[in-house]
Every structure is written in structure tokens, then in C-alpha cells.
Design an enzyme around this catalytic site. Structure first.
Site, PDB file in Angstrom:
ATOM      1  N   ALA A  66       0.863  -1.181   0.000  1.00  0.00           N
ATOM      2  CA  ALA A  66       0.000   0.000   0.000  1.00  0.00           C
ATOM      3  C   ALA A  66       0.901   1.234   0.000  1.00  0.00           C
ATOM      4  O   ALA A  66       2.058   1.164   0.441  1.00  0.00           O
ATOM      5  CB  ALA A  66      -0.867  -0.014   1.258  1.00  0.00           C
ATOM      6  N   GLY A 112       0.556  -4.986   0.803  1.00  0.00           N
ATOM      7  CA  GLY A 112      -0.591  -5.043  -0.108  1.00  0.00           C
ATOM      8  C   GLY A 112      -0.234  -5.632  -1.467  1.00  0.00           C
ATOM      9  O   GLY A 112      -1.101  -6.193  -2.146  1.00  0.00           O
ATOM     10  N   GLU A 115      -0.528  -9.185  -0.917  1.00  0.00           N
ATOM     11  CA  GLU A 115      -1.949  -9.492  -0.708  1.00  0.00           C
ATOM     12  C   GLU A 115      -2.712  -9.490  -2.042  1.00  0.00           C
ATOM     13  O   GLU A 115      -3.597 -10.316  -2.265  1.00  0.00           O
ATOM     14  CB  GLU A 115      -2.555  -8.510   0.292  1.00  0.00           C
ATOM     15  CG  GLU A 115      -1.972  -8.719   1.696  1.00  0.00           C
ATOM     16  CD  GLU A 115      -2.466  -7.693   2.700  1.00  0.00           C
ATOM     17  OE1 GLU A 115      -2.022  -6.524   2.594  1.00  0.00           O
ATOM     18  OE2 GLU A 115      -3.283  -8.046   3.561  1.00  0.00           O
ATOM     19  N   GLU A 135       3.960  -5.263   7.273  1.00  0.00           N
ATOM     20  CA  GLU A 135       3.130  -4.224   7.897  1.00  0.00           C
ATOM     21  C   GLU A 135       3.458  -4.028   9.376  1.00  0.00           C
ATOM     22  O   GLU A 135       3.374  -2.921   9.903  1.00  0.00           O
ATOM     23  CB  GLU A 135       1.646  -4.570   7.738  1.00  0.00           C
ATOM     24  CG  GLU A 135       1.098  -4.373   6.335  1.00  0.00           C
ATOM     25  CD  GLU A 135       1.243  -5.593   5.439  1.00  0.00           C
ATOM     26  OE1 GLU A 135       2.053  -6.492   5.751  1.00  0.00           O
ATOM     27  OE2 GLU A 135       0.533  -5.647   4.417  1.00  0.00           O
TER      28      GLU A 135
HETATM   29  N1  COA Z   1       4.598   3.263  -0.437  1.00  0.00           N
HETATM   30  C1  COA Z   1       5.016   4.433  -0.922  1.00  0.00           C
HETATM   31  N2  COA Z   1       6.211   4.613  -1.507  1.00  0.00           N
HETATM   32  C2  COA Z   1       7.011   3.535  -1.568  1.00  0.00           C
HETATM   33  C3  COA Z   1       6.654   2.275  -1.064  1.00  0.00           C
HETATM   34  C4  COA Z   1       5.371   2.172  -0.482  1.00  0.00           C
HETATM   35  N3  COA Z   1       4.908   1.008  -0.010  1.00  0.00           N
HETATM   36  N4  COA Z   1       7.665   1.413  -1.258  1.00  0.00           N
HETATM   37  C5  COA Z   1       8.638   2.095  -1.885  1.00  0.00           C
HETATM   38  N5  COA Z   1       8.255   3.384  -2.077  1.00  0.00           N
HETATM   39  C6  COA Z   1       9.014   4.458  -2.693  1.00  0.00           C
HETATM   40  C7  COA Z   1      10.095   4.964  -1.778  1.00  0.00           C
HETATM   41  O1  COA Z   1       9.588   5.908  -0.867  1.00  0.00           O
HETATM   42  C8  COA Z   1      11.052   5.571  -2.772  1.00  0.00           C
HETATM   43  O2  COA Z   1      10.560   6.836  -3.175  1.00  0.00           O
HETATM   44  P1  COA Z   1      11.576   8.087  -3.306  1.00  0.00           P
HETATM   45  O3  COA Z   1      12.518   7.673  -4.411  1.00  0.00           O
HETATM   46  O4  COA Z   1      10.665   9.209  -3.685  1.00  0.00           O
HETATM   47  O5  COA Z   1      12.236   8.215  -1.986  1.00  0.00           O
HETATM   48  C9  COA Z   1      10.950   4.643  -3.968  1.00  0.00           C
HETATM   49  O6  COA Z   1       9.709   3.961  -3.835  1.00  0.00           O
HETATM   50  C10 COA Z   1      12.053   3.602  -4.025  1.00  0.00           C
HETATM   51  O7  COA Z   1      12.076   2.919  -2.771  1.00  0.00           O
HETATM   52  P2  COA Z   1      13.385   2.809  -1.838  1.00  0.00           P
HETATM   53  O8  COA Z   1      12.913   2.531  -0.459  1.00  0.00           O
HETATM   54  O9  COA Z   1      14.252   4.010  -2.032  1.00  0.00           O
HETATM   55  O10 COA Z   1      14.084   1.551  -2.500  1.00  0.00           O
HETATM   56  P3  COA Z   1      15.048   0.521  -1.763  1.00  0.00           P
HETATM   57  O11 COA Z   1      15.649  -0.299  -2.853  1.00  0.00           O
HETATM   58  O12 COA Z   1      15.961   1.209  -0.831  1.00  0.00           O
HETATM   59  O13 COA Z   1      14.083  -0.404  -0.879  1.00  0.00           O
HETATM   60  C11 COA Z   1      12.085  -1.692  -0.420  1.00  0.00           C
HETATM   61  C12 COA Z   1      13.092  -1.194  -1.501  1.00  0.00           C
HETATM   62  C13 COA Z   1      10.930  -2.396  -1.152  1.00  0.00           C
HETATM   63  C14 COA Z   1      12.769  -2.664   0.509  1.00  0.00           C
HETATM   64  C15 COA Z   1      11.557  -0.468   0.366  1.00  0.00           C
HETATM   65  O14 COA Z   1      11.101   0.502  -0.579  1.00  0.00           O
HETATM   66  C16 COA Z   1      10.428  -0.776   1.298  1.00  0.00           C
HETATM   67  O15 COA Z   1      10.657  -1.345   2.360  1.00  0.00           O
HETATM   68  N6  COA Z   1       9.184  -0.380   0.929  1.00  0.00           N
HETATM   69  C17 COA Z   1       8.051  -0.503   1.796  1.00  0.00           C
HETATM   70  C18 COA Z   1       7.591  -1.934   1.899  1.00  0.00           C
HETATM   71  C19 COA Z   1       6.445  -2.033   2.887  1.00  0.00           C
HETATM   72  O16 COA Z   1       6.566  -1.844   4.068  1.00  0.00           O
HETATM   73  N7  COA Z   1       5.255  -2.357   2.353  1.00  0.00           N
HETATM   74  C20 COA Z   1       4.064  -2.537   3.144  1.00  0.00           C
HETATM   75  C21 COA Z   1       3.236  -1.331   3.075  1.00  0.00           C
HETATM   76  S1  COA Z   1       1.720  -1.630   3.978  1.00  0.00           S
END
Ligand code: COA
Length: 261
Positions: A66, A112, A115, A135
Site C-alpha cells: 500500500a 498489499g 496481498e 506491515e
Molecule cells: N509506499 C510508498 N512509496 C514507496 C513504497 C510504499 N509502499 N515502497 C517504496 N516506495 C518508494 C520509496 O519511498 C522511494 O521513493 P523516493 O525515491 O521518492 O524516496 C521509492 O519507492 C524507491 O524505494 P526505496 O525505499 O528508495 O528503494 P530501496 O531499494 O531502498 O528499498 C524496499 C526497496 C521495497 C525494501 C523499500 O522501498 C520498502 O521497504 N518499501 C516498503 C515496503 C512495505 O513496508 N510495504 C508494506 C506497506 S503496507
């Protein structure tokens, strides 16, 4: 129809929906989810579409969950609950679509994103994909059906372990846990998904729809009730033109021609 956050293309009888916010790792904002509902409605109404693939744009992510910036602004518990209920309605729409939906998990499938993949009928994953329900690390929990769908696939212990730690697992581990059905090299993922989708699209559509319904509904029933439900679907299929054609074609040693009737 054109969309801001989706690409929808048709490859013969197969519709390919690509989640298209690669800069945000295809995070599922509300607008994207609304578009996904609209795309599924259009697919439901299009009898030329026999199978669907959902995948993510770019090489990094199927969907990284999400949209966390939207989650951070939820004003109340009611709004949070509404968000969960909306995603449940989307999953219900996916389950009710009488056509198979294949998730082609090309990279991160987190929160999500996983999911959404769990709400698909069959999951293929790239060998580089990583999956998880993180989450808990945000102070929340899976709320888009993840607690229940993961439980049904893995049993309670593994589901709790993955959700309570928020741990990310590899595609290979996910396959061992029955969370994904097949793992293929990343470069071959879309072709593998298309090959499977075309195979399913070439099957008699009423049979495919009935199998999907029997498995989806039967999963939540007691065995005797599920068997009775199966018998009803089986009986209805035996009276179709396609059943007559399929059995006759076998006996006449020729390929059947399906009409979906
Ligand atoms: N929602 C909103 N933005 C997200 C996102 C999410 N779930 N997941 C990644 N992004 C965005 C980041 O904020 C970043 O944006 P920016 O470039 O404007 O800063 C961009 O996508 C790239 O992500 P980044 O975190 O810089 O890449 P990374 O390679 O360092 O890490 C992940 C990749 C997937 C490990 C990390 O993005 C992450 O943990 N995301 C969230 C996962 C999560 O908790 N999902 C459950 C949500 S309920």
C-alpha cells in the site's frame, strides 16, 4: 480505456494488466486500486478475454505494498477500516471474475502487493522476487485479506511467523511454502505467464469458471457441503454444448472446438 497508473494490453484472449508506478515501486495508491477495479470490470464485460495476467512495471517490483504516504495520513480508525474493506471488495471482484488471473511476480511483492498476488488464482514468481508482509514494522498489520489468505495457504504457524516478523523471503522459499506455484528465471517470467495464460484461455471457459468457483467457494465450506457444491457445478457442465463436443471429439479422435456454451 487509458489509465494513469495501469497499462492494460491485450494479447489475443489474454489481458495483461501492468501496475505502473515504477518510481514508487508500484506502491498501490487508492487511485491505482480504483483503476484496477475499473480494468477488471471492463475485462468482465469483454467476452474475448479468457485469462488475465497482473504484473508490475520495471524490474524491481510487482508492488511494494500500500502507498505508505497515504497510510500515514489516514485520519481515523473508520478511514482505515474503509481502506481495508475497499481492498476486500477488489479481491471479491477478482474471485468473482469467471476467468483465471495469474500474478506474474517480477520483483518485490510486499504488504498489499503480496496481498494482491494472493488474491490472484495462480502465482508465478521471478527467481529474483522477494515476498513478505512487513506491515508489523509500520505499526499496523496486513488488512487486505493477507492474514486470511496466507493462513489458508501455509497454515497458522508459518503465517504468524511471516506476519509477526515482517521477514522477506525469496521466491524459492515462497514456493516451498505454497505461496507461489512456480518460480522461473526473471527474464522468462512474462513469457511463462503468457504461455500459461494462453493455455488456460484455450480451455473450455465454462469449465475454467466452474473450477475457479469450486475451489474458491469450497475452500470455505465443510467437506460435505463443498462436495455438494461441486456436484452442482459438475452437473451443470455435463449439460453444456462444450461437454458434448469434448466427449464426442475424444471418441472421434479429433481436437474439440470450444464455444463457451
Ligand atoms: N509506499 C510508498 N512509496 C514507496 C513504497 C510504499 N509502499 N515502497 C517504496 N516506495 C518508494 C520509496 O519511498 C522511494 O521513493 P523516493 O525515491 O521518492 O524516496 C521509492 O519507492 C524507491 O524505494 P526505496 O525505499 O528508495 O528503494 P530501496 O531499494 O531502498 O528499498 C524496499 C526497496 C521495497 C525494501 C523499500 O522501498 C520498502 O521497504 N518499501 C516498503 C515496503 C512495505 O513496508 N510495504 C508494506 C506497506 S503496507
Amino acid at each position: 480505456m487509458s489509465y494513469q497508473y495501469l497499462l492494460v494490453e491485450q494479447d489475443g484472449p489474454v489481458a495483461i494488466i501492468t501496475l505502473n508506478r515504477p518510481q514508487q515501486l508500484n506502491a498501490l495508491c487508492q487511485a491505482l486500486l480504483r483503476e484496477l477495479e475499473a480494468a477488471l470490470d471492463a475485462i468482465a464485460a469483454d467476452e474475448n478475454v479468457r485469462a488475465v495476467i497482473i504484473t508490475g512495471a520495471g524490474e524491481r517490483a510487482f508492488a511494494a505494498g500500500a502507498d505508505i504516504s497515504e497510510l500515514a495520513q489516514l485520519p481515523s480508525a473508520t478511514a482505515g477500516r474503509e481502506l481495508a474493506l475497499r481492498s476486500h471488495r477488489l479481491a471479491r471482484k477478482m474471485a468473482d471474475l469467471p476467468k483465471p488471473i495469474i500474478a506474474a511476480i517480477n520483483g518485490y511483492a510486499l504488504g498489499g502487493g503480496l496481498e494482491l498476488a494472493l488474491a490472484c488464482d495462480i502465482r508465478l514468481a521471478a527467481d529474483t522476487a522477494q515476498l513478505g508482509l512487513p506491515e508489523v514494522t509500520l505499526g499496523i498489520m496486513p488488512g487486505w485479506g493477507g492474514t486470511q489468505r496466507l493462513l489458508r495457504l501455509t497454515g497458522p504457524g508459518v503465517a504468524k511467523l511471516l506476519m509477526m516478523t515482517g521477514e522477506r523471503i525469496s521466491a524459492q522459499q515462497a514456493q516451498q511454502l505454497a505461496i507461489v506455484e512456480r518460480v522461473v528465471p526473471q527474464a522468462e517470467l512474462l513469457d511463462a505467464a503468457k504461455h500459461l495464460a494462453h493455455t488456460l484461455a484455450g480451455m473450455p471457459p465454462l469449465s475454467i469458471a466452474a473450477i475457479k468457483e469450486a475451489v474458491n467457494r469450497g475452500h470455505d465450506m465443510a467437506l460435505d457441503d463443498a462436495n455438494a457444491f461441486e456436484a452442482g457445478l459438475f452437473g451443470a457442465l455435463t449439460a453444456t454444448e462444450d461437454a458434448k463436443e469434448g466427449t464426442r471429439a475424444f471418441l472421434e479422435k479429433r481436437k474439440p472446438t470450444w464455444r463457451g456454451r
